[in-house]
Design an enzyme around this catalytic site. Sequence first.
Site, PDB file in Angstrom:
ATOM      1  N   HIS A   1      15.405  40.095  69.375  1.00  0.00           N
ATOM      2  CA  HIS A   1      16.355  41.023  69.984  1.00  0.00           C
ATOM      3  C   HIS A   1      17.794  40.615  69.632  1.00  0.00           C
ATOM      4  O   HIS A   1      18.702  41.443  69.642  1.00  0.00           O
ATOM      5  CB  HIS A   1      16.202  41.043  71.505  1.00  0.00           C
TER       6      HIS A   1
ATOM      7  N   ASP B   1       8.789  47.760  65.168  1.00  0.00           N
ATOM      8  CA  ASP B   1       9.376  47.292  66.420  1.00  0.00           C
ATOM      9  C   ASP B   1      10.706  48.037  66.572  1.00  0.00           C
ATOM     10  O   ASP B   1      11.162  48.717  65.652  1.00  0.00           O
ATOM     11  CB  ASP B   1       9.574  45.780  66.386  1.00  0.00           C
TER      12      ASP B   1
END
Length: 984
Positions: free
Chosen positions: A219, A293
Site C-alpha cells: 500500500h 490488486d
Amino acid sequence: MLNLFFHTLFLLLILVRPAPIVAQDSLAAVWADSRLKGMSIEEKIGQLFIIRAHSDLGDDHMQSVSSQIRKYHVGGLCFFQGTPEKQAALTTRYQTQSKVPLMITMDAEWGLGMRFKDKGLSFPRQLMLGAIQDERELEAMGFAIGQQLKALGVHVSFAPVADINNNPLNPVIGDRSFGEDREKVAQCAIAYMRGLEAAGVMACGKHFPGHGDTDTDSHLDLPLISHSMERLTDVELYPFKKLIEAGMTGMMVAHLHVPALDDRNHISTTLSVKAVQDLLKNEMGFKGLIFTDALEMKGVTKHFNADEVAIMAFEAGNDMLVLPENMDLAFKGLKEAFTKNLLDARQLDDRVRRILIAKYKLGLHQMTLPDAAHAAKMAFNPNAIGVKHKLIELAVTVAQNKRALIPIVNVTTSRTATLALGSNSKTHFQSRLDSYMKADHYHIPHTLKGVDVVSLLRKLKAYDRVLVSIHHLSNKPSANFGLTKDILSLVQNINRQQEIILTVFGNPYALKYFENIDHVIMAYEDSPEAEDITAQGLMGVFGCKGKLPVSASNIFPVGHGYMTPSLERLGYSVPERVGMNSDSLHLIRRIAEQMIRMKAAPGCEVLIAREGRIIYREAFGQHTYEESHPVYLTDLYDVASLTKVAATTLSIMRLDEEGIVSLDASLGDYLSWLEGSNKKSMTLRKVMSHHAGLQSYIPFFEKTIPGKNGRPAYIPEIYCDLPGAQYCISVAPGMYMDTSYLDDIRKQIRNSPLNQEGQYVYSDLGFIMLAEIIRLRTGVTLDHYVDSVFYKPMGLDRIGFLPLKRFATDEIVPTEVDSYFRQQMLKGYVHDMSSAMLGGVSGHAGLFSNAEDLAALFQMLMNGGEYGGQRYVESSLLDAYTTRYKRSTRRGTGFDMKELNPEKNLLTAREASERTYGHTGFTGVCAWNDPETRLVYIFLSNRTFPTMRNDKLKELRIREKIHSRAYKAIQGYKGYTPSQQMHG
C-alpha cells in the site's frame, strides 16, 4: 398411447434436469457474444474496470459512483465500509443504472465484519484458522460467508489469501495468512474456496505470486521478493498451483517486484507480462478471471501514472483492473492506446468476452436484486455464528503443558485467582471461568499505571494457582505485539513465585516472550467469543486440538501443540453449533408466555443442551402472580420428585457399584424395622421401578392436624413453635416436629397395605425407605452423601437440600400458600408434606436446584457417568438402570422413561426416542435425557403457586410442547456438509 406417454415423460426429464457444464458454457458464450456484439469501444473498455463504492459516505460519493457507471460503463464495483442494508440498497440502485449488469466484488477475507465491523459477523482471521487440523471445516465458513455475500448482491469475494507467511515482520499479510506451512496453506485455501463457490460466489485467490516473505507494505511502496525461481516454485507459488488444480476461478495479482520473474526496475508483478501471461496463464495453466490488486496502491502509483498503469496491466494479461487511482486518466489512456492500435483490439474483445462469460456463470444474466432487510438479517446469520464457534474451538492451541495442568480438573479445593493484563474491567474469559469454579478476579491496564505491583504480587501469592490472560495486543511486530516491558516483567515475577497458566489472546509470534512458562494457551484473537470458548477449553469442555500455524521460536515451532483430553464438562454455545435451528427455539417464548397468561404457573426456567453444550437457557415470568419479582437463572426451585433420580437413584447406583447395596437384595436386608412386615422381602429393583406393590403415598400430616371448628389445628405433643431438644425437625418457619414422631411414620409405612405385587403403582414410600438405607449403609444422611460424592466434586453449588442454610429467601421460588397444613407461604421449605416431616431430606422429595446444576448432573449421566475428568457411575450400570423394567412401558430402575403406550400421557415430546429417561416433579418440573439425540432438557416451574390444585400446566402440556420445540429445532437445522476429502 403408452409409448407416447413415456416418450413425453423422457422429454420432460431432459428439459428439467440441470444443464451439463458443457451446455452451461455454451449458453454463457452465446449470451456473452450477444452482449459483446452491440458494444462500443468505450463500453468494452469500461467492462475492464472495477471502481470503489462505499455505503457509509454521503450523496456526493453516491452521485460520483452513479456518474462513473454511466460515463465509463464500468464492469464492476468493489464495496468497502458501510452497513449491509445500505449496501444492498445501493447495489440495487447501481445495477439499475448500468446497461450491462455490474459484477459486485468485496474484500471479505474474514467475513462481512471486515467491512461492516459491528454490523456484520467477523470470522477468525486466517492465521487462527491455520491452527485447525481438519481443513475441511473451513468449507463451512466459506459457504456461510458466501451466503451472506449473496444476500448483499455480491458476486466475487477477494479471498482466500494464499500467501505463505514465512516472514514474522510482514506488515501487511500477518494474520491474513493461514501460516508458514505450504501444504497447510494450500489445503486451507482450497477448503475456503470450495465453500464460497458452493454458495454461488466466485473465490479469488490472492496475492499471486505470493506476498508472504516481505517486510514492505505494498500500500505504501513496491515490496521486493528476491528469491530464486526454484525457491518461488517450491514455496510461494505452491498454494496457487494447488488452487488452480482444484478449480479456482478467480486470481488476484499482487504488486510485488520479483527479479526472478521480471528484473526491470519498478515493474510489479501486476504490470509484468512474464508474471501474468507467461507464468500464471501459460505455465501454470490458470483459465479463470484475473484481477489486479488495487491500482491506487503506492506499489504501482509511486512509479507510474494511472494511464500508464492501466495500459501496462492490460498488456500484462489481467482481465479486470481494480480501483484505478484516476479513473478518467486510466480510461482515456486505454482508449487512446486502442484507437492508435498500440493495444490489440482483439485482445480487448477476448478479455471482455471472458468477463461477460464469468458474469453469466455468476447469474448476472437473470439477476435478482438484493433485499435490504434480508441482507441485514443475513449479516449475523445463526448458521454462520454456529460455524464461527466451532472454528474457534478447533483452533485453541495448548502451546505448553509440562505438568498437564490443562485442562483444569480440580475445581473445588485449589484457591484460584485470575489476572487479566491489558483490561480495565472483568473480561469475558474471567466471566466464563465463573461458570466452573470460584475465583477472585483482578485486571490491570497495559501501562500498569496506578498499579501497586508489589502489593499485587503479595495478594496473588496467597493463591494456589493464578490464571493469567493477556488482552488487547497489537498485531505489529515492530511494537512487540503490544507487550510492554512492564507486562512482561510482571508475568515473569508471578511465574517465579507460583504456578500459573498463561493464555495469550493475540499474535502467535508473541509466544517467543514466554518460552519459560510451563503452561501456555494460544488463543490468537481477543473477541468475546474467543475468550468465552478458550475458557471452556481450559476447563475441559472440549479437548484442545490446535497446532501453531507459524514458528514463534525454537520452543514453539510450526505444527507444535499439545492435544488435551475433553473432561466432558457442560459447555455453552449457540444452537447451530450443535445442529439446531435458532428460529425454532425462539417459539419457546410463546409457549412460556401462554403458560403465564393462562396462569398455569407464574414463571419458569427452560434449559436445553445438546452434545454437551447449553444452547438455550431462559427464565420467564415472576416468582408469584402478585409480586414484581422476576425469575432469574440462578433462582432455586423445589424439584419435588426429581429428587428420586437426582439424589436417591444416583446414590443407590454408586453404592451398588461399590457393592454396598444390591438391587436384588430386599428391604428387610437393610431395614430391621421391617422384620415381619409385608415389605421385608421386596427387592430394591422392584421398589425403584415402582412394581413392588407399595401404596402410592401416605398422608402422614393429616393425623397430626385434626380439625377444630372446621380449621386445622396442630397437636401440641407433635409440634412446637420453637425448636428444642425434643422438637428439632423444622417443618416450616415457626413449626418444629417432635423427633419421636419419625417412629410413627415408620410404623405407618410398615403397616400399610399392599397393592397387587407386580402391578405398576408409582410410590413415594419406597424412596423414603431408600434414603434410610443410604443413611444406614454410609453413616451419613442422603443430603450429605449426595453432596460429598456428586455435587461438590462436580463443582455444583446451586443444588442440594435445605437451601435456606446457604441461600437467601429471595433466591428461592415459592411453591404454595399452604392453607391445609403449615398455614403459610412455602419458600425454601420443601413443598412435599411427607418430606417436610422428615426434616426436608428424603429420598422422594426435598431437593432444590436451578436448571444449570441439574443440567450438569444430567450431562454427567449423558456422558456415561463421567464429568470433569472423574467417573461417578459406571456406564454399564447406568445402562442397566435406564433400561425398562420387564413388561413396563415407562419405568426404568429409579428413572422414569418415555411412555411407550400411545394411549397414555407420554410425559415427553412425541419426537423423543424410546431411550429417553429422566423424571418429572409435582411442583411442575421435569428433566429428560435423550441419548440418541444427545439432548438434555430441563424445565423448572412453580405451577403449585398459589395452590397445588392448579393442573393447567399438565392440561396445556406446556412441558411437552417446549420439549417438542427442541426436536423441531434439530429437524429444522439446515447446515453445510463439507466435502469428504480434499482435492488438489
